[in-house]
Design an enzyme around this catalytic site. Structure first.
Site, mmCIF file in Angstrom:
data_model
loop_
_atom_site.group_PDB
_atom_site.id
_atom_site.type_symbol
_atom_site.label_atom_id
_atom_site.label_comp_id
_atom_site.label_asym_id
_atom_site.label_seq_id
_atom_site.Cartn_x
_atom_site.Cartn_y
_atom_site.Cartn_z
ATOM 1 N N HIS A 43 0.876 -1.294 -0.096
ATOM 2 C CA HIS A 43 0.262 0.039 0.026
ATOM 3 C C HIS A 43 1.072 1.273 0.045
ATOM 4 O O HIS A 43 1.183 1.881 1.136
ATOM 5 C CB HIS A 43 -0.851 0.033 1.082
ATOM 6 C CG HIS A 43 -2.165 0.846 1.278
ATOM 7 N ND1 HIS A 43 -3.285 0.450 1.433
ATOM 8 C CD2 HIS A 43 -2.309 2.217 0.518
ATOM 9 C CE1 HIS A 43 -4.033 1.378 1.236
ATOM 10 N NE2 HIS A 43 -3.555 2.518 0.803
ATOM 11 N N HIS A 86 1.517 5.017 -1.742
ATOM 12 C CA HIS A 86 1.073 6.034 -2.852
ATOM 13 C C HIS A 86 2.263 6.623 -3.374
ATOM 14 O O HIS A 86 3.072 7.664 -2.666
ATOM 15 C CB HIS A 86 0.109 7.046 -2.169
ATOM 16 C CG HIS A 86 -1.095 6.602 -1.575
ATOM 17 N ND1 HIS A 86 -2.389 6.410 -2.347
ATOM 18 C CD2 HIS A 86 -1.325 6.064 -0.476
ATOM 19 C CE1 HIS A 86 -3.270 5.691 -1.795
ATOM 20 N NE2 HIS A 86 -2.821 5.485 -0.481
ATOM 21 N N ARG A 137 2.147 8.763 -6.162
ATOM 22 C CA ARG A 137 1.729 10.061 -6.519
ATOM 23 C C ARG A 137 2.097 10.622 -7.813
ATOM 24 O O ARG A 137 1.769 11.654 -8.482
ATOM 25 C CB ARG A 137 2.343 11.218 -5.616
ATOM 26 C CG ARG A 137 2.139 11.070 -4.015
ATOM 27 C CD ARG A 137 0.326 11.182 -3.915
ATOM 28 N NE ARG A 137 0.364 11.552 -2.678
ATOM 29 C CZ ARG A 137 -0.891 10.797 -1.819
ATOM 30 N NH1 ARG A 137 -1.698 10.096 -2.664
ATOM 31 N NH2 ARG A 137 -1.377 10.852 -0.858
ATOM 32 N N ASN A 192 -4.507 5.799 -7.039
ATOM 33 C CA ASN A 192 -5.255 7.195 -6.981
ATOM 34 C C ASN A 192 -4.422 8.420 -7.403
ATOM 35 O O ASN A 192 -4.196 9.364 -6.800
ATOM 36 C CB ASN A 192 -6.091 7.437 -5.493
ATOM 37 C CG ASN A 192 -5.076 7.356 -4.538
ATOM 38 O OD1 ASN A 192 -3.868 6.945 -4.631
ATOM 39 N ND2 ASN A 192 -5.334 7.999 -3.381
ATOM 40 N N ASP A 232 -8.866 2.225 -3.798
ATOM 41 C CA ASP A 232 -8.129 2.969 -2.554
ATOM 42 C C ASP A 232 -8.249 4.402 -2.499
ATOM 43 O O ASP A 232 -8.062 5.352 -3.435
ATOM 44 C CB ASP A 232 -6.871 2.576 -2.256
ATOM 45 C CG ASP A 232 -6.399 3.098 -1.072
ATOM 46 O OD1 ASP A 232 -7.002 3.003 0.041
ATOM 47 O OD2 ASP A 232 -5.263 3.695 -0.946
ATOM 48 N N ASN A 240 -6.937 8.686 6.695
ATOM 49 C CA ASN A 240 -8.313 8.011 6.721
ATOM 50 C C ASN A 240 -7.846 6.452 6.152
ATOM 51 O O ASN A 240 -7.243 6.253 5.260
ATOM 52 C CB ASN A 240 -8.821 8.569 5.244
ATOM 53 C CG ASN A 240 -10.344 8.358 5.247
ATOM 54 O OD1 ASN A 240 -11.066 7.824 6.164
ATOM 55 N ND2 ASN A 240 -10.924 8.285 4.124
ATOM 56 N N ASP A 282 0.519 2.423 3.918
ATOM 57 C CA ASP A 282 -0.454 3.364 3.358
ATOM 58 C C ASP A 282 0.540 4.764 3.523
ATOM 59 O O ASP A 282 -0.167 5.894 3.783
ATOM 60 C CB ASP A 282 -1.729 3.612 4.431
ATOM 61 C CG ASP A 282 -2.676 4.556 3.623
ATOM 62 O OD1 ASP A 282 -2.452 4.877 2.665
ATOM 63 O OD2 ASP A 282 -3.654 4.684 4.222
ATOM 64 N N GLY A 307 -3.581 11.479 5.276
ATOM 65 C CA GLY A 307 -2.439 10.766 4.824
ATOM 66 C C GLY A 307 -1.154 10.999 5.700
ATOM 67 O O GLY A 307 -1.030 12.155 5.990
HETATM 68 O O1 DOR Z 1 -5.107 8.848 4.544
HETATM 69 C C1 DOR Z 1 -5.246 8.408 3.546
HETATM 70 N N1 DOR Z 1 -4.492 8.801 2.481
HETATM 71 N N2 DOR Z 1 -6.119 7.484 3.076
HETATM 72 C C2 DOR Z 1 -6.408 6.956 1.949
HETATM 73 O O2 DOR Z 1 -7.278 6.339 1.701
HETATM 74 C C3 DOR Z 1 -5.930 7.816 0.705
HETATM 75 C C4 DOR Z 1 -4.498 8.168 1.078
HETATM 76 C C5 DOR Z 1 -4.056 9.367 0.301
HETATM 77 O O3 DOR Z 1 -4.000 8.915 -1.011
HETATM 78 O O4 DOR Z 1 -3.550 10.361 0.530
#
Ligand code: DOR
Length: 433
Positions: A66, A68, A70, A100, A157, A283, A310, A329
């Site tokens: 998990h 990100h 970006r 995402n 996600d 989140n 995450d 996040g």
């Molecule tokens: O805290 C979070 N940030 N939860 C998520 O599900 C998405 C993530 C984000 O992309 O910043």
């Protein structure tokens, strides 16, 4: 290995003096690496090139389910290059990049772009494709063309798939393709308007809350849909005692569900939000003490299969907004292993199962990552000093962003070396390129 000897991918060396820990057990052994593979695992191996592992654990590389990264779209916060550098420094040899991005990774061309960027990265970059077009939850994305590129996990996600009928169809399609759907469990109607956990702290602070039930309703629904379709579901970043209990019960019934938890959900509570510091906004939100205890227990007893970071970088300007406007996040790649070692009190093999071979299996990459350290295996390894102490300093992180909630925290356990397909990409806690 001294920095004056630039490393060539086809050269050989021995990782010396460490304790090899993998899914088969733990033993004192040296590891000879040759041409990207493990050539021998034995006592007292010698070679002119030595990577020192005295006092260290030599483990299969960590795998993050998990991350990100970006890119494309938010390169001011992170890129494939900077995120994979943070990953390598954190001991990861593989990460699964979340879809995402802007635009979303919901088709083969978009997936290919990230895979191409990842080809020269400091860790193996895999991609999770979106379940629905634009992650809008309305229309199924072309999962088949993404699966043909090797995508094994799909998720919207950042959002959960709200429409139960669409989720059922997606599971049937995933079952036929032999891929796994990963759910961000959040009932949007129930969570709507919330910015932190609903409870005593949200009342005291006057911040609208997100109840645990917003997560739990979707866990309940997707367990039901997994039963209905016979298709596995992976639950992302579970944060509540109720979610964990439902996953445990589903597993006891033989359902093919798996789950992950993020380090912040076993180390921090919603009390951290007392100063309205947006670095603690995430989140699903940081929960109460009983939830943190339940997540910890589930990591220890196997109800939760993986620790997933995450890792969610956000630029300073974004996080400098008021609490209700800042994006959720926090960073995770460079601190996850040390938080596990410092906070969980698990034996090393159990912790590494959560960080390496179990997530590798869920990601569908256990042929290359997380496997036993034996002759012939791909040399994706991490060498960890479990006794080294260090203090988290945001300005020294490799991520482009600074939104770690652990600034100033003293942690025990540090990655010393990371080996990617035989190449030492991190030596003595320094990235090599
Ligand atoms: O805290 C979070 N940030 N939860 C998520 O599900 C998405 C993530 C984000 O992309 O910043």
């Amino acid at each position: 290995m001294s920095p004056s000897q630039p490393f060539a991918i086809d050269s050989a060396y021995v990782i010396k003096g460490g304790t090899v820990v993998d899914a088969t057990g733990s033993r004192q052994a040296d590891v000879l690496v040759k041409k990207g593979r493990i050539a021998a695992v034995d006592k007292a191996l010698d070679h002119k090139h030595v990577i020192d592992a005295a006092g260290c654990i030599v483990a299969p590389g960590l795998v993050d389910l998990h991350t990100h990264l970006r890119e494309p779209g938010r390169e001011e916060a992170e890129t494939v290059e900077s995120g994979s550098r943070a990953a390598a420094l954190g001991g990861y040899t593989a990460v699964v990049a979340m879809p995402n991005t802007e635009p979303a990774l919901d088709n083969a061309a978009a997936v290919r772009q990230v895979l191409d960027l990842g080809a020269t990265a400091l860790c193996d970059v895999r991609v999770a494709g979106a379940i629905t077009v634009g992650r809008r939850g309305e229309q199924l994305a072309p999962l088949g063309e993404m699966a043909a590129l090797g995508v094994r996990l799909f998720t919207d996600d950042g959002n959960g798939v709200q429409d139960s009928r669409l989720m059922r169809r997606a599971l049937e399609y995933a079952g036929a393709l032999g891929v796994t759907l990963a759910q961000h469990c959040e009932d949007e109607a129930l969570a709507s308007g919330g910015h932190m956990n609903e409870g005593a702290w949200s009342s005291r602070l006057g911040v609208p809350g997100i109840p645990a039930e917003a997560e739990e309703l979707m866990v309940l629904r997707d367990i039901a849909l997994s039963r209905l379709t016979g298709t596995p579901v992976h639950f992302l970043h579970l944060s509540t005692a109720g979610s964990v209990a439902m996953v445990g019960a589903a597993k006891a019934q033989g359902l093919r569900v798996t789950a992950e938890a993020a380090p912040h959900h076993f180390t921090l509570t919603d009390a951290e939000c007392a100063g309205y510091d947006t670095v603690f906004k995430v989140n699903p939100p940081l929960r109460g003490e009983a939830d943190v205890a339940a997540v910890r227990a589930a990591l220890a007893d196997g109800t939760i299969d993986a620790i997933a970071t995450d890792h969610a970088p956000h630029a300073l300007e974004a996080k400098e907004q008021p609490f209700d406007q800042a994006p959720p996040g926090m960073l995770g790649l460079e601190t996850a292993l040390a938080l596990g070692l410092t906070e969980l009190g698990l034996d090393h093999q159990r912790l590494l199962a959560l960080l390496s071979w179990q997530p590798a299996r869920i990601a569908g990459i256990s042929g290359e990552h997380g496997g036993p350290i034996v002759e012939g295996a791909s040399a994706n390894l991490t060498v960890i000093d479990p006794a080294a102490t260090w203090v988290v300093e945001p300005e020294h992180l490799a991520s482009r962003s600074r939104n770690t909630p652990y600034a100033g925290r003293k942690l025990t356990g540090k990655v010393r070396h990371t080996i990617l397909r035989g190449e030492p990409v991190v030596l003595d806690a320094e990235a090599q390129r």
